[in-house]
Design a protein around this motif. Structure first.
Motif, PDB file in Angstrom:
ATOM      1  N   ALA A 118      17.767 -44.545 -62.016  1.00 25.57           N
ATOM      2  CA  ALA A 118      18.314 -43.736 -63.102  1.00 25.57           C
ATOM      3  C   ALA A 118      17.911 -44.295 -64.462  1.00 25.57           C
ATOM      4  O   ALA A 118      17.564 -43.549 -65.379  1.00 25.57           O
ATOM      5  N   ARG A 119      17.954 -45.617 -64.614  1.00 28.15           N
ATOM      6  CA  ARG A 119      17.571 -46.228 -65.894  1.00 28.15           C
ATOM      7  C   ARG A 119      16.094 -45.995 -66.205  1.00 28.15           C
ATOM      8  O   ARG A 119      15.719 -45.724 -67.349  1.00 28.15           O
ATOM      9  N   ALA A 120      15.264 -46.099 -65.185  1.00 24.72           N
ATOM     10  CA  ALA A 120      13.831 -45.866 -65.396  1.00 24.72           C
ATOM     11  C   ALA A 120      13.582 -44.437 -65.861  1.00 24.72           C
ATOM     12  O   ALA A 120      12.738 -44.193 -66.729  1.00 24.72           O
TER      13      ALA A 120
ATOM     14  N   THR B 257      15.758 -33.304 -78.054  1.00 25.60           N
ATOM     15  CA  THR B 257      15.281 -34.223 -77.024  1.00 25.60           C
ATOM     16  C   THR B 257      13.934 -33.726 -76.504  1.00 25.60           C
ATOM     17  O   THR B 257      13.465 -32.659 -76.877  1.00 25.60           O
ATOM     18  N   ASN B 258      13.336 -34.507 -75.630  1.00 22.19           N
ATOM     19  CA  ASN B 258      12.082 -34.110 -74.989  1.00 22.19           C
ATOM     20  C   ASN B 258      12.330 -33.626 -73.561  1.00 22.19           C
ATOM     21  O   ASN B 258      11.544 -33.882 -72.655  1.00 22.19           O
TER      22      ASN B 258
ATOM     23  N   VAL C 208      13.657 -40.324 -71.504  1.00 20.26           N
ATOM     24  CA  VAL C 208      14.329 -39.263 -72.253  1.00 20.26           C
ATOM     25  C   VAL C 208      14.484 -39.717 -73.707  1.00 20.26           C
ATOM     26  O   VAL C 208      15.155 -40.712 -73.992  1.00 20.26           O
ATOM     27  N   GLU C 209      13.877 -39.000 -74.619  1.00 20.26           N
ATOM     28  CA  GLU C 209      13.858 -39.395 -76.018  1.00 20.26           C
ATOM     29  C   GLU C 209      14.894 -38.617 -76.834  1.00 20.26           C
ATOM     30  O   GLU C 209      15.081 -37.416 -76.629  1.00 20.26           O
TER      31      GLU C 209
ATOM     32  N   ARG D 296      24.167 -39.570 -75.190  1.00 21.35           N
ATOM     33  CA  ARG D 296      24.537 -40.134 -73.895  1.00 21.35           C
ATOM     34  C   ARG D 296      23.793 -39.356 -72.819  1.00 21.35           C
ATOM     35  O   ARG D 296      24.020 -38.162 -72.632  1.00 21.35           O
ATOM     36  N   THR D 297      22.904 -40.038 -72.131  1.00 27.45           N
ATOM     37  CA  THR D 297      22.112 -39.413 -71.070  1.00 27.45           C
ATOM     38  C   THR D 297      22.746 -39.724 -69.720  1.00 27.45           C
ATOM     39  O   THR D 297      22.973 -40.892 -69.385  1.00 27.45           O
TER      40      THR D 297
END
Length: 233
Positions: free
Chosen positions: A56-58, A78-79, A63-64, A45-46
């Motif tokens: 925020a969605r973009a 994560t990255n 975020v991987e 959950r980001t």
């Protein structure tokens, strides 16, 4: 400011009888529990702090969730370092992981809570967040800074090092070794117990072996010690 949450999942089949799982995270909680045999499942959950959901969605799309490893260990991360470089955007990554009960888990987390339960063995380094460990069949090794620690139902030895946080340990089948500074310590129903405590009191009950305490600026209360008690404070 406002925050927006986005989720993604991943899973990986593993063939190891006693797999190893490595988890690396920062700025977010980590929870690892026992799940189905032969598979690791992860939900990330980001949480992104930006004025609009569109922005925020973009950002969250970059975020991987990284789940890798063909055998043992299986790695979860994560990255964050890549996506956060040069960006003035606050974001958190919260990881919920299901692993086989036979898994040995190695967790490194910063700025977030860690919860582990129902695993074979655990090694953990955590900072700026509380830690809860329950029902570990084998050995526990734990290092914590700036957060309280609770550990119970440990089937093997337990080694805990804590700075700036209370430590509560119970039902340890093996020997327990605690090194605590600036925090209260409570230990109940352990094997042999060795404690180094500075600037915090110790309460020990039902020690199934020798008790050794080295304290500084610390009150000590102990009862029901099966073996020898050697206390200096």
């Amino acid at each position: 400011g406002p925050s927006w949450s986005f989720e993604r999942t991943a899973e990986r089949a593993i063939g190891e009888a006693a797999p190893r799982l490595e988890v690396r995270n920062a700025f977010g909680d980590v929870r690892v529990t026992a799940g189905a045999p032969g598979v690791v499942k992860v939900r990330m959950r980001t949480v992104v702090f930006l004025p609009t959901e569109e922005k925020a969605r973009a950002f969250a799309d970059r975020v991987e969730l990284r789940l890798s490893g063909e055998g043992s260990p299986v790695r979860v991360g994560t990255n964050r370092e890549e996506v956060g470089r040069g960006q003035d955007v606050g974001f958190e990554t919260h990881l919920e992981i299901e692993a086989p009960a036979e898994a040995r888990v190695d967790v490194r987390n910063e700025h977030g809570r860690v919860d582990l339960a129902g695993l074979a063995a655990a090694e953990l380094v955590s900072s700026f967040g509380g830690v809860s460990v329950e029902r570990i069949a084998g050995r526990l090794k734990l290092e914590s800074r700036h957060g309280e620690v609770r550990a119970s139902g440990i089937g093997g030895d337990a080694e805990i090092r804590s700075r700036h946080g209370a430590v509560d340990v119970s039902d340890v089948a093996g020997a327990a070794k605690l090194d605590v500074e600036h925090g209260e310590v409570a230990a109940r129903r352990t094997g042999a117990l060795e404690v180094s405590v500075q600037h915090g009191g110790l309460s020990a009950e039902t020690v199934g072996g020798d008790l050794a305490v080295r304290g500084g600026h610390s009150g000590v209360r102990a009862s029901d010690v099966v073996g020898r008690a050697e206390v200096e404070t």
